[in-house]
Scaffold this motif. Sequence first.
Motif, short mmCIF file in Angstrom:
data_model
loop_
_atom_site.label_atom_id
_atom_site.label_comp_id
_atom_site.label_asym_id
_atom_site.label_seq_id
_atom_site.Cartn_x
_atom_site.Cartn_y
_atom_site.Cartn_z
N THR A 98 18.20 136.94 36.28
CA THR A 98 17.28 135.94 36.79
C THR A 98 17.87 134.54 36.64
O THR A 98 17.67 133.67 37.49
CB THR A 98 15.92 136.07 36.06
OG1 THR A 98 15.54 137.44 36.07
CG2 THR A 98 14.85 135.24 36.73
N GLU A 99 18.64 134.38 35.57
CA GLU A 99 19.37 133.13 35.40
C GLU A 99 20.37 132.97 36.56
O GLU A 99 20.54 131.88 37.10
CB GLU A 99 20.12 133.21 34.06
CG GLU A 99 20.36 131.91 33.42
CD GLU A 99 20.81 132.08 31.98
OE1 GLU A 99 21.28 133.16 31.59
OE2 GLU A 99 20.68 131.10 31.23
N TYR A 100 20.98 134.07 36.93
CA TYR A 100 21.93 134.03 38.05
C TYR A 100 21.23 133.71 39.37
O TYR A 100 21.80 133.03 40.23
CB TYR A 100 22.70 135.36 38.14
CG TYR A 100 23.85 135.31 39.13
CD1 TYR A 100 24.92 134.44 38.95
CD2 TYR A 100 23.85 136.13 40.26
CE1 TYR A 100 25.97 134.38 39.86
CE2 TYR A 100 24.90 136.08 41.18
CZ TYR A 100 25.95 135.21 40.97
OH TYR A 100 26.97 135.16 41.87
N LEU A 101 19.99 134.16 39.52
CA LEU A 101 19.22 133.80 40.72
C LEU A 101 19.06 132.28 40.77
O LEU A 101 19.21 131.66 41.83
CB LEU A 101 17.85 134.50 40.69
CG LEU A 101 16.83 134.12 41.77
CD1 LEU A 101 17.33 134.47 43.16
CD2 LEU A 101 15.49 134.83 41.53
N CYS A 102 18.76 131.67 39.63
CA CYS A 102 18.64 130.20 39.57
C CYS A 102 19.99 129.55 39.92
O CYS A 102 20.03 128.55 40.65
CB CYS A 102 18.20 129.74 38.19
SG CYS A 102 16.53 130.20 37.80
N GLU A 103 21.05 130.14 39.42
CA GLU A 103 22.38 129.59 39.70
C GLU A 103 22.69 129.66 41.21
O GLU A 103 23.18 128.69 41.79
CB GLU A 103 23.42 130.38 38.90
CG GLU A 103 24.77 129.71 38.84
CD GLU A 103 25.72 130.48 37.93
OE1 GLU A 103 25.28 130.99 36.88
OE2 GLU A 103 26.90 130.57 38.29
N LYS A 108 24.11 127.22 45.75
CA LYS A 108 24.40 127.64 47.12
C LYS A 108 23.28 127.38 48.12
O LYS A 108 23.53 127.00 49.25
CB LYS A 108 24.71 129.15 47.06
CG LYS A 108 25.34 129.68 48.32
CD LYS A 108 25.99 131.02 48.11
CE LYS A 108 26.32 131.60 49.48
NZ LYS A 108 26.11 133.01 49.57
N TYR A 109 22.04 127.58 47.70
CA TYR A 109 20.97 127.61 48.69
C TYR A 109 20.13 126.34 48.76
O TYR A 109 19.49 126.08 49.78
CB TYR A 109 20.05 128.81 48.43
CG TYR A 109 20.70 130.12 48.80
CD1 TYR A 109 20.57 130.63 50.09
CD2 TYR A 109 21.48 130.80 47.89
CE1 TYR A 109 21.18 131.82 50.44
CE2 TYR A 109 22.10 132.00 48.23
CZ TYR A 109 21.95 132.50 49.50
OH TYR A 109 22.55 133.67 49.85
N LEU A 110 20.08 125.58 47.67
CA LEU A 110 19.23 124.39 47.69
C LEU A 110 20.09 123.14 47.86
O LEU A 110 21.31 123.19 47.73
CB LEU A 110 18.40 124.30 46.40
CG LEU A 110 17.41 125.44 46.17
CD1 LEU A 110 16.70 125.26 44.83
CD2 LEU A 110 16.39 125.53 47.29
N CYS A 111 19.39 122.04 48.09
CA CYS A 111 20.06 120.75 48.25
C CYS A 111 20.87 120.43 46.99
O CYS A 111 20.43 120.68 45.88
CB CYS A 111 18.96 119.71 48.46
SG CYS A 111 19.58 118.08 48.70
N LYS A 112 22.06 119.86 47.20
CA LYS A 112 22.91 119.54 46.04
C LYS A 112 22.39 118.31 45.28
O LYS A 112 22.73 118.10 44.12
CB LYS A 112 24.35 119.27 46.50
CG LYS A 112 25.06 120.52 46.97
CD LYS A 112 25.60 121.32 45.77
CE LYS A 112 26.31 122.57 46.19
NZ LYS A 112 25.42 123.68 46.50
#
Length: 280
Positions: A98-103, A108-112
């Motif tokens: 789940t931590e990796y999902l946040c990563e 990768k998926y959200l605004c930088k």
Amino acid sequence: MQSILEILNKTVAYFQSKGVPDAKLDAQLLLAHVMQCKRLELFLHFEDPVLPEKLDVFRELVRRRAKREPLQHILGTSEFFGITLNCDARALIPRPETEYLCELLVEKYLCKDVQAEFSVLELGVGTGAISLALKNHFPNAKIVGVDVSSKALELATENANKLNLDVEFLQSDWFENVSGKFDLIVSNPPYLSDSEVESAEPEVKDFDPLTALRSDDNGIADLRKILGQAPDYLNDNGLLACECGVNQPEILAEEFSAKYKKIESVNDMSQRSRYVFASV
Ligand code: GLN
């Protein structure tokens, strides 16, 4: 008096005899907890004696861990994506997956831009891990987290207060009490089948809330509900990101392809397909 090294060696052997995974690490973490020092500091003081009153406290914690009570429940906390969460039987212990999902979301998926303003709905917050980690990373995000369990919401609220992070928590069975639309919907729902729960380690089977682990239809029923309804709660170009059981992402990507502009299965750190990312 016994030294730190002697106590650690005995504890590791005892844990191993009880089938405790990561026997060495857990023995060190428990002793460091009792000695109120960092784990690595133990190595600098191997020959130091452990005072009898500390040893009594340590023995009680060792007894609990030998019965396979999770380390996070004994320590009362768990590290998750840069924050320390209180952790107990009220909610699922946050996992590295789940931590990796946040990563994945952050990298990768959200605004930088960490100052970005966007809205997030988390379904099934448990300890509050995902919502609080995202709020910690994106202070201007508006985050709503729901859970069907009032106990989980109580723990998530405690964590939000402790970390001074502003997330709105709400009791809801998935989307039942949710209104409005969001830029991101994220979830780590229950997804294990009955046989997977049955064969899970005692730390999971006997201590995590069953409602956070298992779902009907071979584990996939709650994910189906979420993927089926999420488009009604997503803004244009919104994203749904869910953790899934092994091989469930492919099934979901095929079943729900008509409902999303793009739907893909994404691998975890050990290259197993474990997440579904879908955008409208
Ligand atoms: N990840 C859990 C486990 O492996 C399963 C349930 C969940 O996280 N949603 O035990």
